[in-house]
Design a protein around this motif. Structure first.
Motif, PDB file in Angstrom:
ATOM      1  N   ASN A 352      43.684  38.680  49.349  1.00  0.00           N
ATOM      2  CA  ASN A 352      42.487  38.397  49.240  1.00  0.00           C
ATOM      3  C   ASN A 352      41.422  38.095  47.964  1.00  0.00           C
ATOM      4  O   ASN A 352      40.397  38.343  47.880  1.00  0.00           O
ATOM      5  N   LYS A 353      42.054  39.754  47.236  1.00  0.00           N
ATOM      6  CA  LYS A 353      41.932  39.799  45.714  1.00  0.00           C
ATOM      7  C   LYS A 353      42.869  39.462  44.433  1.00  0.00           C
ATOM      8  O   LYS A 353      43.540  38.720  44.302  1.00  0.00           O
ATOM      9  N   GLN A 354      41.497  38.513  43.384  1.00  0.00           N
ATOM     10  CA  GLN A 354      42.020  38.565  42.322  1.00  0.00           C
ATOM     11  C   GLN A 354      43.214  38.682  41.687  1.00  0.00           C
ATOM     12  O   GLN A 354      42.957  40.856  41.625  1.00  0.00           O
ATOM     13  N   VAL A 355      44.160  38.537  41.495  1.00  0.00           N
ATOM     14  CA  VAL A 355      45.273  39.584  40.421  1.00  0.00           C
ATOM     15  C   VAL A 355      44.664  39.005  38.782  1.00  0.00           C
ATOM     16  O   VAL A 355      45.616  37.318  38.934  1.00  0.00           O
ATOM     17  N   LYS A 356      44.894  39.669  37.580  1.00  0.00           N
ATOM     18  CA  LYS A 356      45.292  39.364  36.322  1.00  0.00           C
ATOM     19  C   LYS A 356      46.531  39.348  36.037  1.00  0.00           C
ATOM     20  O   LYS A 356      47.283  38.902  35.508  1.00  0.00           O
ATOM     21  N   ASP A 357      47.253  40.202  36.188  1.00  0.00           N
ATOM     22  CA  ASP A 357      48.430  40.435  35.927  1.00  0.00           C
ATOM     23  C   ASP A 357      49.574  40.966  36.753  1.00  0.00           C
ATOM     24  O   ASP A 357      49.489  41.656  38.097  1.00  0.00           O
ATOM     25  N   ALA A 358      51.258  41.019  36.006  1.00  0.00           N
ATOM     26  CA  ALA A 358      51.936  41.620  37.411  1.00  0.00           C
ATOM     27  C   ALA A 358      52.179  42.736  37.592  1.00  0.00           C
ATOM     28  O   ALA A 358      52.315  43.118  38.810  1.00  0.00           O
ATOM     29  N   ALA A 359      51.840  43.924  36.698  1.00  0.00           N
ATOM     30  CA  ALA A 359      51.096  45.140  37.134  1.00  0.00           C
ATOM     31  C   ALA A 359      50.012  45.139  38.643  1.00  0.00           C
ATOM     32  O   ALA A 359      50.115  45.812  39.054  1.00  0.00           O
ATOM     33  N   GLU A 360      49.500  44.524  38.076  1.00  0.00           N
ATOM     34  CA  GLU A 360      47.984  44.178  39.578  1.00  0.00           C
ATOM     35  C   GLU A 360      48.446  43.658  40.547  1.00  0.00           C
ATOM     36  O   GLU A 360      48.950  44.099  41.552  1.00  0.00           O
ATOM     37  N   VAL A 361      50.133  42.575  40.827  1.00  0.00           N
ATOM     38  CA  VAL A 361      50.043  42.524  41.750  1.00  0.00           C
ATOM     39  C   VAL A 361      51.146  43.698  42.383  1.00  0.00           C
ATOM     40  O   VAL A 361      51.129  43.609  43.567  1.00  0.00           O
TER      41      VAL A 361
END
Length: 400
Positions: A352-361
């Motif tokens: 339920n939290k926004q992610v902006k790049d692959a590292a964050e995922v």
């Protein structure tokens, strides 16, 4: 003690207040008859300046590096590891029956050779818990641990985690010097960074620099198979520094010196101490670490990346979005495949939290638990879908 006006003016000038001598002089000229003790008047004049000085921080300690090293140095160790390595197989020509008849017993037979390496580490507890890099002790169950004071101990490798490149060792001793742990999450680029280790066999070498950057992804560092957001520093790190501590100006450990890039001058990378401590605790308690694993290959989209993928036909689908995290492939029999992930999905949220790049995922997945439900929101053909996946332990065998 009494001072004349002239003496008072000279005295103030010597104190660095002479720039206003004319004004001060006229002030004290009018008050001269009322001032019985000029020294008290001087104190009254100087009081605002003294107050300003008291509010300033103490003078910079020019020996802070030496003091940090003095505190931590005794807890930094040299680690000598050895492993058995097979030599090359019998050359192909010697497998021919003709050569076997001709050479007989002189055919070379593969033998074992010992490969030795040296790295660094540091002591976490007074009863002999030591942390280092996994690649320092790779292939070794027993190592030799040497302290700064010259004492040497046989070390037992308790566990290794190649995914984060952290390993722990136990030596049988009591009352050992230990390090103090800091917080890498509080770092700001530009802060001092101090590295201690045994580069190129030169024991107890100290180098200094700054924190150059934070949150460098594994792919940026050149080790895409790792799961670490690295600290970047320009403190000199050379072969043999691996496993040694990276310190802040207070002498607290903020990371484990780990990697250098062959094509970079003066750049080194360290594992944040929070990650290293968490992995070390699991290794000491369980002997292994389970990393949550989905089984997807992903890339952070940019307009340039979108164009490249579409033009070079890397995939069977067309990319329409300019940003987001694109699922390029889904591994067979993986948790992601079982949850319904498809190539072409754009990941927008994890837990339920926004992610902006692959590292964050990857960081969100790493923070999840093996076997627990993990909600991942994706955009598929313009529609939003929520997939529920149960991460499994990262497989130790080679992935398909």
């Amino acid at each position: 003690m009494s001072l004349s006006l002239k003496q008072l003016t000279v005295y103030l000038t010597l104190l660095g207040l002479g720039g206003g001598a004319g004004v001060l002089g006229s002030r004290y000229l009018m008050a001269e008859k009322q001032v019985a003790r000029p020294t008290e008047a001087i104190s009254a004049v100087l009081q605002p300046f003294s107050a300003q000085r008291s509010k300033r921080p103490p003078e910079e300690n020019l020996n802070f590096i030496a003091e940090a090293v003095e505190q931590v140095g005794p807890a930094v160790v040299r680690i000598d590891a050895a492993r058995q390595v097979s030599q090359e197989e019998i050359p192909e020509p010697f497998k021919n029956p003709f050569f076997r008849r001709f050479f007989g017993d002189e055919i070379p037979i593969p033998k074992q050779r010992v490969e030795r390496g040296t790295g660094s580490g540091f002591i976490l507890s007074s009863d002999g818990q030591v942390i280092t890099n996994a690649h320092v002790v790779d292939g070794s169950d027993q190592v030799k641990v040497t302290l700064k004071d010259g004492r040497t101990f046989d070390g037992r490798v308790i566990g290794k985690d190649p995914v984060t490149d952290v390993a722990v060792i136990k030596i049988e001793a009591q009352g050992l010097p230990t390090v103090r742990l800091g917080k890498a999450q509080n770092l700001i680029p530009g802060e001092w960074a101090i590295a201690i280790g045994n580069p190129l066999g030169l024991d107890n070498t100290v180098t200094v620099g700054i924190i150059s950057a934070l949150d460098r992804s594994s792919s940026q560092v050149g080790v895409p198979e790792k799961r670490v957001s690295f600290i970047q520093t320009d403190a000199a790190i050379n072969p043999g520094n691996s496993g040694g501590p990276l310190l802040n100006a207070k002498g607290e450990v903020i990371g484990i010196n780990t990697a250098i890039r062959a094509n970079a001058q003066g750049l080194g990378f360290a594992i944040p101490i929070e990650t290293a401590e968490r992995i070390a605790n699991e290794l000491f308690s369980k002997g292994k670490v389970e990393h949550p694993y989905l089984g997807i290959q992903m890339v952070t989209l940019t307009p340039e990346k979108k164009q490249q993928i579409n033009e070079e036909k890397f995939t069977d689908f067309k990319v329409k979005e300019d940003k987001g995290v694109l699922v390029v492939a889904v591994l067979k029999n993986s948790p992601a495949q079982q949850a319904g992930f498809q190539p072409g999905d754009i990941i927008t949220k994890v837990s339920n939290k926004q992610v902006k790049d692959a590292a964050e995922v990857q960081a969100r997945v790493e923070a999840s638990r093996v076997g627990a439900d993990l909600k991942v929101e994706v955009t598929r053909q313009g529609k939003t879908e929520t997939l529920v996946v149960q991460p499994q332990a990262f497989p130790t065998e080679k992935l398909p």
